[in-house]
Write a protein that holds these residues in place. Structure first.
Motif, PDB file in Angstrom:
ATOM      1  N   PRO A  82       6.752  11.582  31.067  1.00 41.23           N
ATOM      2  CA  PRO A  82       7.002   9.989  30.671  1.00 41.23           C
ATOM      3  C   PRO A  82       5.883   9.485  30.396  1.00 41.23           C
ATOM      4  CG  PRO A  82       7.646  10.549  33.088  1.00 41.23           C
ATOM      5  CD  PRO A  82       7.168  11.624  32.393  1.00 41.23           C
ATOM      6  N   THR A  83       4.414   9.730  31.119  1.00 44.34           N
ATOM      7  CA  THR A  83       3.112   9.069  30.638  1.00 44.34           C
ATOM      8  C   THR A  83       2.820   9.611  29.317  1.00 44.34           C
ATOM      9  OG1 THR A  83       2.316   9.371  32.987  1.00 44.34           O
ATOM     10  CG2 THR A  83       0.678   9.227  31.346  1.00 44.34           C
TER      11      THR A  83
ATOM     12  N   SER B  71       7.195   1.826  36.572  1.00 43.89           N
ATOM     13  CA  SER B  71       6.414   1.893  35.312  1.00 43.89           C
ATOM     14  C   SER B  71       7.184   0.825  34.522  1.00 43.89           C
ATOM     15  CB  SER B  71       6.363   3.138  34.643  1.00 43.89           C
ATOM     16  OG  SER B  71       5.632   4.102  35.437  1.00 43.89           O
TER      17      SER B  71
ATOM     18  N   THR C   4       8.164   6.257  40.439  1.00 40.20           N
ATOM     19  CA  THR C   4       7.028   6.095  39.567  1.00 40.20           C
ATOM     20  C   THR C   4       7.597   5.341  38.203  1.00 40.20           C
ATOM     21  OG1 THR C   4       5.843   7.865  40.343  1.00 40.20           O
ATOM     22  CG2 THR C   4       5.140   7.030  38.281  1.00 40.20           C
ATOM     23  N   THR C   5       8.832   6.039  37.814  1.00 40.53           N
ATOM     24  CA  THR C   5       9.479   5.645  36.470  1.00 40.53           C
ATOM     25  C   THR C   5       9.762   4.209  36.455  1.00 40.53           C
ATOM     26  OG1 THR C   5      10.036   7.969  36.261  1.00 40.53           O
ATOM     27  CG2 THR C   5      11.048   6.415  34.649  1.00 40.53           C
ATOM     28  N   GLN C   6      10.653   4.039  37.560  1.00 46.26           N
ATOM     29  CA  GLN C   6      11.150   2.665  37.580  1.00 46.26           C
ATOM     30  C   GLN C   6      10.029   1.470  37.757  1.00 46.26           C
ATOM     31  OE1 GLN C   6      12.233   5.215  39.119  1.00 46.26           O
ATOM     32  NE2 GLN C   6      14.315   5.205  39.960  1.00 46.26           N
TER      33      GLN C   6
ATOM     34  N   ASN D  53      -1.749   5.417  36.293  1.00 49.31           N
ATOM     35  CA  ASN D  53      -1.195   7.096  36.595  1.00 49.31           C
ATOM     36  C   ASN D  53      -2.410   7.940  36.707  1.00 49.31           C
ATOM     37  OD1 ASN D  53       1.285   5.921  36.689  1.00 49.31           O
ATOM     38  ND2 ASN D  53       2.266   6.580  34.855  1.00 49.31           N
TER      39      ASN D  53
END
Lengths: 213, 213, 213
Positions: B4-5, B178, B174-176, B108
């Motif tokens: 995702p990064t 972000s 992490t994703t949420q 991140n």
């Protein structure tokens, strides 16, 4: 035998030091201020190159090149009054010479570290332009690299690509390709200065009405 | 599965490249000049981030991201004439998007290296702003980050703090976090642009008579 | 016992943070913008020093110094309105103090790493000037270091050379030489500001007619 890259670096440093001193003329700077401008212009590009490549900065290990920059700046200061009328043209010529020699030197160094040709092109370009950008920012001018009416970016960038391509085709002729690429960049840039060469209209930005900001 | 990064970085790079190209419009720049502006804006922040963190600069190891910056710049150049009237608003929007995505990506990366939350906030902020600062300096403008009438620093800084706090409370999302932080920064900045949002008077500097210099 | 270099760094950081906040006054900046300006001015020089010396950046390892910069900036913001009329003079005084303390601190650090005196002089000068240069560039002004009418470069450069020479002659008196060099730089600079001290004509650039660009 003397390392050819060393000769290239010395000429580039001297040319950029002179351009830095001339740039100081605008501020009616004194001898120490122009010394700082000359040295920053001369060693700025190589400093940023070494920082990005994550290797020790060249002048921290060997101070000789800084002495060359100091000496060139002092000579430029002494002789600057002889060139009153043509001083701004000399700035652009010295800049062109510095750009050409630094592009080739930085590409040699980057390739010697085992990086790819693409990285070498970018490093050649960054090294060649950063000294002049720092000089222009310190003297409060929009950087010549972007603001210049004449072609500036084009000779340096195409020269860097040319040199990397030539080295890729026939790596054994390093010296010849260096000379050709340096002449290409200087010649192209001087023709652009003298003739006001421009890109065709469709390769230029056509902005709308200029916003106030 | 795609990291995702990586997606975040790619969107940030594209947005900044576009903003760099638009900034070139002021100088009636040609295609190569805007290419340089686009690429510098796109990779400048991440370059400074990696230099400060003392790790190899990302594009020296993997050139892909530079190609994305080049491609985005060329597309922005081609389509820039379609947006004549709104071009300066687009610059600010693209900048807001780039800032948001780069803040999260840099945080991140910094946390993954084992640094503290405070360092991550600063690195997020530096990475997000440096590309735009270089763009503005190269085009001879006072950096948008400081000179902008609207709130600029505030969304980026608060967004960085928000993201680090959320990660500290519940690291597994992490994703949420972000997505929330990116939306917060972009939303806050766009509201500031559209409404001319300002700090209350007592949180602004009240300088005396402006000195001549 | 407290490390004397630490005290020197803290005073330098506080002085530069204040000068950064004052510089923000020109843009009618809000509290967060001046915070950014204060912190960048305070830690910018040391950051560039550590990057050039290829050692970990000081505030990535120990964040304390950033908190000092943040606190100094907030205090400067709160009290800035008390100094309305004299605010631009205070900017120059704070800058002089920051330059003096950072020159000495950077020379100590560079020599402790085993580099030569010449490198230490350059690093002292770069560290002392970079924070102020970043501050001026971010606020859209020609850097004070070059554009200033009064002597600016001279006190910092001569002070750096003086300190390295004194350390070379009698290394055991580090603290005494530090105090003398700091007083020399601040005193010289303030005299230059107050009296409009200038170099003799023959040590100034005499440019020809100013070109239009």
């Amino acid at each position: 035998m003397i390392d050819p890259t060393l000769i290239i670096v010395v000429i580039g440093v001297a040319a950029f030091a002179i351009s830095g001193v001339i740039a100081g003329a605008r501020q009616d700077a004194n001898i120490l201020t122009v010394l700082v401008l000359g040295v920053v212009t001369a060693i700025g590009g190589g400093t940023v190159r070494d920082i990005i490549l994550n290797i020790p900065v060249f002048w921290v290990k060997d101070f000789t090149i800084v002495w060359i920059a100091i000496l060139s700046s002092l000579l430029a200061f002494l002789f600057s009054s002889f060139f009153r009328e043509r001083i701004w043209k000399i700035l652009r010529y010295a800049d062109a010479i510095g750009v050409a020699f630094f592009t080739v030197a930085a590409i040699n160094k980057t390739l010697a570290l085992g990086h790819t040709g693409e990285v070498a092109v970018i490093m050649g370009f960054i090294t060649a332009c950063t000294g002049g950008i720092l000089r222009d920012l310190l003297t409060g001018r929009p950087p010549l690299v972007i603001a210049s009416d004449e072609l500036f970016v084009t000779p340096a960038l195409l020269g860097a690509i040319l040199y990397v391509l030539l080295l890729d085709i026939a790596p054994q002729y390093t010296t010849q390709w260096s000379v050709i690429s340096i002449c290409f960049i200087i010649g192209f840039r001087i023709i652009a200065i003298e003739t006001g060469l421009q890109f065709p209209k469709w390769l230029q930005m056509r902005p709308g009405k200029q916003a106030k900001k």
